[in-house]
Design a protein around this motif. Structure first.
Motif, PDB file in Angstrom:
ATOM      1  N   ALA A   1     -26.854  59.455  53.840  1.00  0.00           N
ATOM      2  CA  ALA A   1     -25.610  59.566  53.087  1.00  0.00           C
ATOM      3  C   ALA A   1     -25.842  59.361  51.595  1.00  0.00           C
ATOM      4  O   ALA A   1     -25.310  60.110  50.762  1.00  0.00           O
ATOM      5  N   ALA A   2     -26.641  58.360  51.238  1.00  0.00           N
ATOM      6  CA  ALA A   2     -26.916  58.097  49.822  1.00  0.00           C
ATOM      7  C   ALA A   2     -27.701  59.240  49.197  1.00  0.00           C
ATOM      8  O   ALA A   2     -27.455  59.627  48.047  1.00  0.00           O
ATOM      9  N   ARG A   3     -28.628  59.789  49.945  1.00  0.00           N
ATOM     10  CA  ARG A   3     -29.430  60.897  49.412  1.00  0.00           C
ATOM     11  C   ARG A   3     -28.576  62.155  49.218  1.00  0.00           C
ATOM     12  O   ARG A   3     -28.741  62.891  48.244  1.00  0.00           O
ATOM     13  N   ILE A   4     -27.655  62.400  50.161  1.00  0.00           N
ATOM     14  CA  ILE A   4     -26.767  63.553  50.019  1.00  0.00           C
ATOM     15  C   ILE A   4     -25.839  63.356  48.826  1.00  0.00           C
ATOM     16  O   ILE A   4     -25.597  64.292  48.038  1.00  0.00           O
ATOM     17  N   ASP A   5     -25.332  62.145  48.655  1.00  0.00           N
ATOM     18  CA  ASP A   5     -24.472  61.862  47.516  1.00  0.00           C
ATOM     19  C   ASP A   5     -25.232  62.101  46.215  1.00  0.00           C
ATOM     20  O   ASP A   5     -24.691  62.674  45.256  1.00  0.00           O
ATOM     21  N   GLY A   6     -26.486  61.693  46.176  1.00  0.00           N
ATOM     22  CA  GLY A   6     -27.303  61.919  44.987  1.00  0.00           C
ATOM     23  C   GLY A   6     -27.561  63.387  44.741  1.00  0.00           C
ATOM     24  O   GLY A   6     -27.534  63.856  43.596  1.00  0.00           O
TER      25      GLY A   6
ATOM     26  N   GLN B   1     -15.407  63.844  58.923  1.00  0.00           N
ATOM     27  CA  GLN B   1     -14.799  62.549  58.631  1.00  0.00           C
ATOM     28  C   GLN B   1     -15.841  61.572  58.077  1.00  0.00           C
ATOM     29  O   GLN B   1     -15.567  60.820  57.132  1.00  0.00           O
ATOM     30  N   ALA B   2     -17.033  61.590  58.660  1.00  0.00           N
ATOM     31  CA  ALA B   2     -18.094  60.715  58.182  1.00  0.00           C
ATOM     32  C   ALA B   2     -18.510  61.087  56.763  1.00  0.00           C
ATOM     33  O   ALA B   2     -18.764  60.215  55.922  1.00  0.00           O
ATOM     34  N   PHE B   3     -18.579  62.386  56.485  1.00  0.00           N
ATOM     35  CA  PHE B   3     -18.927  62.817  55.136  1.00  0.00           C
ATOM     36  C   PHE B   3     -17.884  62.323  54.127  1.00  0.00           C
ATOM     37  O   PHE B   3     -18.225  61.819  53.054  1.00  0.00           O
ATOM     38  N   MET B   4     -16.601  62.457  54.476  1.00  0.00           N
ATOM     39  CA  MET B   4     -15.552  62.018  53.565  1.00  0.00           C
ATOM     40  C   MET B   4     -15.617  60.519  53.312  1.00  0.00           C
ATOM     41  O   MET B   4     -15.337  60.044  52.210  1.00  0.00           O
ATOM     42  N   GLU B   5     -15.999  59.753  54.340  1.00  0.00           N
ATOM     43  CA  GLU B   5     -16.079  58.301  54.185  1.00  0.00           C
ATOM     44  C   GLU B   5     -17.362  57.879  53.480  1.00  0.00           C
ATOM     45  O   GLU B   5     -17.359  56.963  52.649  1.00  0.00           O
ATOM     46  N   ASN B   6     -18.475  58.556  53.773  1.00  0.00           N
ATOM     47  CA  ASN B   6     -19.770  58.158  53.236  1.00  0.00           C
ATOM     48  C   ASN B   6     -20.040  58.680  51.827  1.00  0.00           C
ATOM     49  O   ASN B   6     -20.812  58.073  51.078  1.00  0.00           O
ATOM     50  N   CYS B   7     -19.422  59.802  51.468  1.00  0.00           N
ATOM     51  CA  CYS B   7     -19.698  60.431  50.173  1.00  0.00           C
ATOM     52  C   CYS B   7     -18.403  60.759  49.436  1.00  0.00           C
ATOM     53  O   CYS B   7     -18.158  61.929  49.092  1.00  0.00           O
TER      54      CYS B   7
ATOM     55  N   ALA C   1     -17.407  60.247  46.408  1.00  0.00           N
ATOM     56  CA  ALA C   1     -17.560  60.763  45.045  1.00  0.00           C
ATOM     57  C   ALA C   1     -17.822  62.261  45.040  1.00  0.00           C
ATOM     58  O   ALA C   1     -17.418  62.971  44.113  1.00  0.00           O
ATOM     59  N   ALA C   2     -18.496  62.743  46.093  1.00  0.00           N
ATOM     60  CA  ALA C   2     -18.824  64.174  46.155  1.00  0.00           C
ATOM     61  C   ALA C   2     -17.569  65.028  46.209  1.00  0.00           C
ATOM     62  O   ALA C   2     -17.565  66.174  45.740  1.00  0.00           O
TER      63      ALA C   2
ATOM     64  N   VAL D   1     -17.089  68.794  43.368  1.00  0.00           N
ATOM     65  CA  VAL D   1     -17.076  70.235  43.643  1.00  0.00           C
ATOM     66  C   VAL D   1     -15.776  70.597  44.363  1.00  0.00           C
ATOM     67  O   VAL D   1     -15.117  69.731  44.947  1.00  0.00           O
ATOM     68  N   PRO D   2     -15.406  71.866  44.348  1.00  0.00           N
ATOM     69  CA  PRO D   2     -14.200  72.279  45.072  1.00  0.00           C
ATOM     70  C   PRO D   2     -14.326  72.007  46.571  1.00  0.00           C
ATOM     71  O   PRO D   2     -15.399  72.181  47.156  1.00  0.00           O
ATOM     72  N   VAL D   3     -13.231  71.583  47.184  1.00  0.00           N
ATOM     73  CA  VAL D   3     -13.192  71.273  48.613  1.00  0.00           C
ATOM     74  C   VAL D   3     -12.048  72.044  49.256  1.00  0.00           C
ATOM     75  O   VAL D   3     -10.917  72.029  48.756  1.00  0.00           O
TER      76      VAL D   3
END
Length: 265
Positions: A197-202, A223-229, A231-232, A236-238
Motif C-alpha cells: 500500500a505504501a509503495r503504491i501510494d508513493g 475498498q481497501a485501496f480507498m482506505e489504504n491510499c 491521498a491517491a 488523479v481523476p477517479v
C-alpha cells in the motif's frame, strides 16, 4: 479483426491477441492475478472487441507462465519485462500507433504503477491491489474488506430481521462471520514503509503520465485501496461505480467500456 500472435520476452514465447483497427491510438490490456488474456467470463476479450469496433486497436497477452505463454510465473511484481515486450510487439504489428493507453485491473493496475514503461502515454487503473501477498484472483482465500467496510456491512445486517433469521436457521457461513468479526476487532496497523500500500501510494505521487482510477465501490479490493491510499484519490481523476463486481462483469461491462473509450478519445 482478431489476430493471434506471439512475441519474445527474455527468451520465452508469450501468446497475444490483437483486435486491429485503423486508429492511431491503441489500448494495451494487462491481465490481473493469474487470469489469462481473455479475462474473467471472457470479459477482456469482449471489451477488446467493443473498443476495436470504435476504431482503437487492442492488444492483450498472457504474461510468462500464464495461459498459453512459456516461462515461469513470477507474479505481477516481476512482470515489468512482460509489459515492456508487449508494448514493443504492439507497436510492431500496428505501426500507425502514435499513442498507447494501458488498462489493468487489480494487481495488473499495481504492476502498471510499479513498472510504468516510458512507452505508455496514459494509464487506466481499476481496483488497484494494495494487500501484501497474492491478488484475489491468484489467492486461495479471498481478501477481507477493510474494517470500515466490514463494520458498515454488519451494522446493516443487524438491522435486518431477515439476516438474523438466516443466522438462527444456520444459513450463514459461520467461518466467514468469524473472520469478519475478528477483522473488526483487530485494530488497523499503520502501513509499513515497504508495504504494498505504501509503495503504491508513493508510485501514485510520482506519476509522470496521465492516469485515471476506476473503482467498483462495493468491491473489497477497491475498498481497501480507498482506505489504504486516500491521498491517491486526490491526485488523479477517479470514476466510481456502485457495484461489488471486481471484474466489471454483466451490465457493469458497458460502464467500463464507456469509461475506457472516453479516455482513448
Amino acid at each position: 479483426m482478431r489476430h493471434q500472435l506471439s512475441f519474445d520476452c527474455e527468451g520465452a514465447a508469450l501468446a497475444a491477441s490483437l483486435d486491429k483497427a485503423a486508429g492511431s491510438t491503441g489500448l494495451l490490456i494487462v491481465s490481473g492475478g493469474n487470469e489469462i488474456r481473455s479475462g474473467a467470463h471472457r470479459g477482456m476479450a469482449m471489451l477488446a472487441q467493443r473498443v476495436a469496433a470504435e476504431g482503437y486497436s487492442v492488444f492483450r497477452f498472457d504474461r510468462r507462465g500464464i495461459g498459453d505463454s512459456e516461462g515461469a510465473n513470477g507474479g505481477f511484481e516481476s512482470s515489468g519485462p512482460d509489459i515492456a515486450a508487449a508494448i514493443a510487439a504492439f507497436r510492431e504489428v500496428t505501426p500507425q500507433l502514435t499513442r498507447i493507453v494501458a488498462f489493468g485491473n487489480c494487481d495488473a493496475a499495481s504492476a502498471l504503477l510499479f513498472h510504468r514503461p516510458p512507452a505508455l502515454d496514459a494509464l487506466i487503473l481499476a481496483n488497484p491491489w494494495t494487500y501484501d501477498g497474492e491478488s484475489e484472483e491468484a489467492a486461495d482465500e479471498p481478501a477481507l474488506p477493510p474494517a470500515s467496510a466490514i463494520r458498515a456491512r454488519y451494522l446493516s445486517r443487524l438491522k435486518d430481521p431477515g439476516s438474523l433469521l438466516r443466522l438462527v436457521k444456520g444459513e450463514i457461513d459461520l467461518r466467514k462471520l468469524l473472520r469478519g468479526l475478528l477483522a473488526i476487532k483487530t485494530p488497523a496497523a499503520p502501513a509499513a514503509p515497504d508495504s504494498l500500500a505504501a509503495r503504491i501510494d508513493g508510485a501514485m505521487a510520482t506519476l509522470d503520465v496521465p492516469a485515471t482510477i476506476l473503482l467498483a465501490t462495493g468491491d473489497r479490493t477497491a475498498q481497501a485501496f480507498m482506505e489504504n491510499c486516500p491521498a491517491a484519490l486526490n491526485r488523479v481523476p477517479v470514476e466510481r461505480l456502485a457495484s461489488p463486481s471486481h471484474s466489471f462483469v454483466g451490465e457493469d461491462s458497458e460502464w467500463l467500456a464507456q469509461r475506457i473509450l472516453e479516455i482513448l478519445k
